[in-house]
Design a protein around this motif. Structure first.
Motif, PDB file in Angstrom:
ATOM      1  N   GLN A  27       0.283  -9.041  -3.991  1.00  0.00           N
ATOM      2  CA  GLN A  27      -0.421  -8.766  -5.237  1.00  0.00           C
ATOM      3  C   GLN A  27      -1.906  -9.003  -5.058  1.00  0.00           C
ATOM      4  O   GLN A  27      -2.337 -10.105  -4.719  1.00  0.00           O
TER       5      GLN A  27
ATOM      6  N   GLY B 214      -5.951  -6.054  -9.835  1.00  0.00           N
ATOM      7  CA  GLY B 214      -6.115  -4.667 -10.238  1.00  0.00           C
ATOM      8  C   GLY B 214      -5.222  -3.674  -9.521  1.00  0.00           C
ATOM      9  O   GLY B 214      -5.339  -2.470  -9.734  1.00  0.00           O
ATOM     10  N   GLN B 215      -4.334  -4.151  -8.665  1.00  0.00           N
ATOM     11  CA  GLN B 215      -3.484  -3.220  -7.902  1.00  0.00           C
ATOM     12  C   GLN B 215      -2.001  -3.433  -8.119  1.00  0.00           C
ATOM     13  O   GLN B 215      -1.198  -2.804  -7.471  1.00  0.00           O
ATOM     14  N   GLY B 216      -1.624  -4.309  -9.007  1.00  0.00           N
ATOM     15  CA  GLY B 216      -0.202  -4.531  -9.222  1.00  0.00           C
ATOM     16  C   GLY B 216       0.455  -5.102  -7.974  1.00  0.00           C
ATOM     17  O   GLY B 216      -0.195  -5.713  -7.127  1.00  0.00           O
ATOM     18  N   LEU B 217       1.750  -4.891  -7.837  1.00  0.00           N
ATOM     19  CA  LEU B 217       2.510  -5.398  -6.698  1.00  0.00           C
ATOM     20  C   LEU B 217       2.819  -4.260  -5.743  1.00  0.00           C
ATOM     21  O   LEU B 217       3.257  -3.186  -6.166  1.00  0.00           O
TER      22      LEU B 217
END
Lengths: 116, 112
Positions: free
Chosen positions: B37, B40-43
């Protein structure tokens, strides 16, 4: 390839009010699962609610409910009677059934702030 | 109570060093996953394993390695080839079917 889009990076709501978080997805599969996860400041990932695509009835868990629109590929989360403890990052996630991986595809998240 | 245990909670890596993140589950789940994680990019999925002694690359496997010698354990090694390892790492597990993934509490990895 499947994608999940959360178009609201941040949202704010007053305590006791209702807020809706948006999620859209793209897939060619007919059967799949959708999830909303909550990540509070502690960074734990907590399952909020899930929806199975073959079920037409929208899932509900206490103050949390979804509006699942299969044709529109939309899966929004409604939080009623917002509480301060609802402040968290919320992730929408998709899992297909076409393969055997149970892989989750996540959106980029919506940071929800509940104001007193 | 059943659950997923990740350790350590915080980890620091020196240049050129390999480090291993631990993930143990007592849920008797067949499948296990590692996610990264970033803000700003999620998982994003690094590796996953559906059965003992088998694992598959996810979307961002370069610079990482895993093993699955036991059903309950799925350690992740961040190698020196991973040039930007600073991130929060989450381990998850699930049984097959409609069950959701259960997550550990995560490990934060930083560069010294």
């Amino acid at each position: 390839a499947q994608t999940v889009t959360q178009s609201q990076p941040e949202m704010s709501v007053q305590e006791a009010e209702t807020v809706t978080l948006s999620c859209t997805y793209d897939t060619s599969e007919n059967n799949y699962y959708l999830f909303w996860y909550k990540q509070p400041p502690s960074r734990q990932m907590i399952l909020v609610i899930r929806q199975e695509a073959y079920k037409q009835q929208n899932a509900t868990e206490n103050r949390f409910s979804v509006n699942f629109q299969k044709a529109a590929k939309s899966f929004s989360l409604k939080i009623s009677d917002s509480q301060l403890g609802d402040t968290a990052m919320y992730f929408c996630a998709f899992r297909g059934t076409g393969g055997a991986t149970n892989k989750l595809i996540f959106g980029t998240g919506t940071l929800l702030a509940v104001q007193p | 109570d059943g659950g997923i245990t990740q350790s350590p909670k915080y980890l620091f890596r020196k240049e050129g060093q390999n480090v291993t993140l631990s993930c143990e589950q007592n849920l008797n789940h067949d499948a296990m996953y590692w996610y990264r994680q970033d803000p700003g990019q999620g998982l994003r999925l690094i590796y996953y394993s559906q059965i003992v002694n088998d694992f598959q690359k996810g979307d961002i496997a370069e610079g990482y390695s895993v093993s699955r010698e036991k059903k309950e354990s799925f350690p992740l090694t961040v190698t020196s080839a991973q040039k930007n390892p600073t991130a929060f790492y989450l381990c998850a597990s699930t049984q097959f079917g409609s069950q959701p993934q259960h997550f550990g509490d995560g490990t934060r990895l930083s560069i010294l």
